[in-house]
Design an enzyme around this catalytic site. Structure first.
Site, PDB file in Angstrom:
ATOM      1  N   VAL A  96       0.830  -1.205   0.000  1.00  0.00           N
ATOM      2  CA  VAL A  96       0.000   0.000   0.000  1.00  0.00           C
ATOM      3  C   VAL A  96       0.868   1.261   0.000  1.00  0.00           C
ATOM      4  O   VAL A  96       0.608   2.216  -0.742  1.00  0.00           O
ATOM      5  CB  VAL A  96      -0.981  -0.001   1.189  1.00  0.00           C
TER       6      VAL A  96
ATOM      7  N   GLY B 241      -2.188 -15.562  -5.284  1.00  0.00           N
ATOM      8  CA  GLY B 241      -1.870 -14.371  -4.507  1.00  0.00           C
ATOM      9  C   GLY B 241      -3.098 -13.700  -3.909  1.00  0.00           C
ATOM     10  O   GLY B 241      -3.009 -12.603  -3.368  1.00  0.00           O
TER      11      GLY B 241
ATOM     12  N   ASP C 286     -10.270 -10.629  10.135  1.00  0.00           N
ATOM     13  CA  ASP C 286     -10.109  -9.394   9.359  1.00  0.00           C
ATOM     14  C   ASP C 286     -11.456  -8.666   9.257  1.00  0.00           C
ATOM     15  O   ASP C 286     -11.561  -7.469   9.564  1.00  0.00           O
ATOM     16  CB  ASP C 286      -9.573  -9.772   7.967  1.00  0.00           C
TER      17      ASP C 286
ATOM     18  N   LYS D 108     -13.071  -4.868  10.803  1.00  0.00           N
ATOM     19  CA  LYS D 108     -13.719  -3.897   9.908  1.00  0.00           C
ATOM     20  C   LYS D 108     -15.151  -3.575  10.360  1.00  0.00           C
ATOM     21  O   LYS D 108     -15.548  -2.410  10.374  1.00  0.00           O
ATOM     22  CB  LYS D 108     -13.703  -4.426   8.470  1.00  0.00           C
TER      23      LYS D 108
ATOM     24  N   GLY E 269      -6.049  -4.655  -2.736  1.00  0.00           N
ATOM     25  CA  GLY E 269      -5.242  -4.364  -3.926  1.00  0.00           C
ATOM     26  C   GLY E 269      -4.459  -3.096  -3.709  1.00  0.00           C
ATOM     27  O   GLY E 269      -4.929  -2.164  -3.064  1.00  0.00           O
TER      28      GLY E 269
END
Lengths: 403, 403
Positions: free
Chosen positions: B12, B182, B196, B200, B297
């Site tokens: 990132v 990936g 995860d 959030k 991404g």
């Protein structure tokens, strides 16, 4: 305490008053200050209504009220909304509007005046009703070059097309039903001819590129020519007919149009049905992002207006820059815009297929079981090529194919 | 000119540097000022990389650099990210982070410090990657009481479930394939166990109600128990299995959980497949709004980080209030939360249907063609009722049914 004046106590205006009252506690918390409606401009009186004592018939009273810091414009129409909004901004009041006609016509000028007077001119509700799209486009997507915007921007036409698709009904029948249910206006022209969507895509595109795209310059095609036969063909190719307001960066120009399009289930907006709206934005870094919700309706639209009011309450005497210059956006001539086309021509397949292929280039026949016509899909061709070829055949209808 | 320092030159962080360089011209225009990366903190050197001369190994250098106004934290993990972010804010620098673990654990404290020092702590990228959701929730939906949040918040698990659904493959096979491509980490625990998504939904729910929801308090169930047989049943009832992070206002409490759920095609998130994320928010005024895009991404996530940087560049020395108190949100005990359940038990239909109905109340049998087990859907019952009943039967699996 922030005092608000609401111009126009119609559907959206009364929704704004309702939200500021019903959700007062949480709005006070989030704005950091109490926000209350001080006056409501309307030609009518509303005896018995909670706002009866706030009604004002003369805009000058509001303009000259030093206590009013924020003006909500929900009158609709360009005049006198334009004059009132301009005067409000010049008097040092921030303005929040739901008025797409006003924003499309006078956006850059009103933003400039707001900046000069250190106030704000916000218009989240002018596109997509309750869907957050203006603020995300301005702020959340600020790092991105916008490559494409595709929006189902009009709930009435999306409802009509959805009903035609689900029930195989004819356009007129569904329109009548939509009018009975209050989903369509008595005079449905602005919706069904695409004029409403046209102003909305003009606003979104202008904001995306920071320059003025005049709505009059956008090619606009409504849904009145869509028939039940078109829907049959659409189903045959696994597609739905939806009307889009769309724009796209092509080199250093931008193409824009409002038109019905065929989309397949691969398209992110395929399942946006009924009165819902959705807007897909493609950024050069973020990729595809999509926003979905109620594109109209009293409280949904009013919620968007109130979000602007709260933002303005948090930015008193601080102009939040919005890039939208007077300078005209370089629009790609419609002739040069490329699409695939689904085309229906008169005559049997045997009679016309060869000629169609000669005129339109490579085509794929679509058989929906009608003997008196021939349907086919072209490869990507320009509008000019389509128009030239169409002159030579008896076209029944054509729909652009977004695939 | 605004100087930025990036902590962590990983996926990132390097995306942030890339966007600020590639889209520099339009970012300057939109921010009203040039934004440039002055330094990059990383333990490694990057010879030959554009940032090679900006690399700094000691955070103190950045903290003490008076030219640096904005710090981007993209290191991940709670420590030393927490110490660095705290020190940055205390030095009068705004911070933008993509670090969900940090925000879920220390959100209220860091927001408070930012407010005290008249700077900003923003974290758009911490949930939903490139999807604008934090800012819309905070600002666009500020007029609304939030009734419900439902999110497909993890791309890895959504990809796995999509592949299982489309190809009928087993969990382990798809996970292996996702790792090869990936899409999944070598150690996939945080994704497949729902940890995860849990952080959030904790962040979103805390922001929605302005109070702290500790992620440790959220019931969290992953997708490791979902088998190809579950997928067969799902298809039989026209449903898909998706893992949701969700919360809901029930009276004056809020229920929250992370769990796989069955949803039918009526659900607005039904067609959110593959690595995409989407979040549905229901407001008491605006109704349903939905946000969709790439949940992860490099460039999508970095775009969200940069949107915060631009916003901070436009708000130098102006704290944008974010309501998120230390005070704990009143969480509904999991026992009292109501759902429909899809349940599979050992035994043939004839053997166990009667007992199941006695224990679970009214049930609807689902026949997916397996002779050695019995599948059924309950009416809405509490978790307590489910747990009690489940003790009495040989449960193979259960999935909550959001319909």
């Amino acid at each position: 305490m922030i005092n608000v004046s609401v111009l126009g106590y119609g559907t959206v205006g009364s929704g704004v008053v309702e939200i500021l009252k019903e959700n007062a506690d949480l709005i006070t918390k989030r704005a950091g200050e109490e926000i209350r409606v001080k006056s409501v401009l309307d030609l009518r009186d509303f005896p018995g209504d909670p706002v009866q004592d706030m009604i004002v018939h003369d805009f000058e009273e509001i303009k000259n009220d030093p206590d009013v810091q924020i003006v909500v414009e929900t009158m609709g129409g360009v005049h006198p909304a334009y004059e009132f909004v301009k005067a409000s901004l010049e008097s040092g009041k921030s303005v929040s509007t739901s008025n797409k006609a006003l924003v499309a016509a006078y956006g850059p000028e009103l933003l400039e005046i707001a900046q000069e007077h250190n106030v704000n001119f916000l218009f989240e509700a002018s596109v997509g009703g309750g869907i957050p799209i203006i603020r995300p486009l301005k702020i959340s997507l600020a790092p991105d070059e916008i490559l494409e915007i595709s929006g189902i921007l009009n709930g009435t036409t999306n409802y009509i097309l959805t009903e035609m698709t689900n029930n195989g009904s004819a356009f007129d029948t569904v329109l009548k039903d939509a009018q009975d249910k209050g989903y369509a206006e008595k005079d449905p022209t602005a919706d069904v001819e695409g004029y409403d969507a046209c102003r909305k895509i003009a606003i979104l595109t202008s904001l995306a590129y920071g320059k003025q795209l005049d709505f009059e310059d956008i090619y606009t095609e409504g849904i009145t020519k869509i028939t039940d036969r078109d829907i049959c063909y659409a189903k045959k190719i696994g597609a739905k007919v939806k009307i889009f307001g769309s724009s796209k960066k092509v080199g250093d120009k931008v193409s824009a149009m409002v038109a019905p399009k065929l989309i397949t289930s691969e398209h992110p907006l395929y399942s946006v049905d009924g009165v819902f709206n959705a807007i897909l934005v493609k950024g050069n870094m973020v990729g595809d992002v999509m926003f979905y919700g109620q594109g109209a309706g009293k409280l949904a639209t009013a919620s968007a207006v109130v979000s602007d009011v709260i933002d303005e309450a948090k930015h008193v005497n601080v102009n939040m820059r919005t890039l939208w210059d007077h300078e005209k956006l370089a629009l790609m001539p419609m002739d040069e815009v490329k699409s695939k086309f689904f085309v229906r021509v008169k005559g049997t397949k045997d009679e016309v297929q060869e000629q169609a292929a000669k005129l339109f280039g490579k085509i794929t026949a679509v058989d929906a079981g009608f003997d008196d016509e021939f349907g086919f899909v072209t490869e990507e061709i320009t509008e000019a090529v389509y128009e030239q070829a169409a002159k030579e055949m008896e076209i029944i209808n054509k729909i652009r194919f977004d695939a």
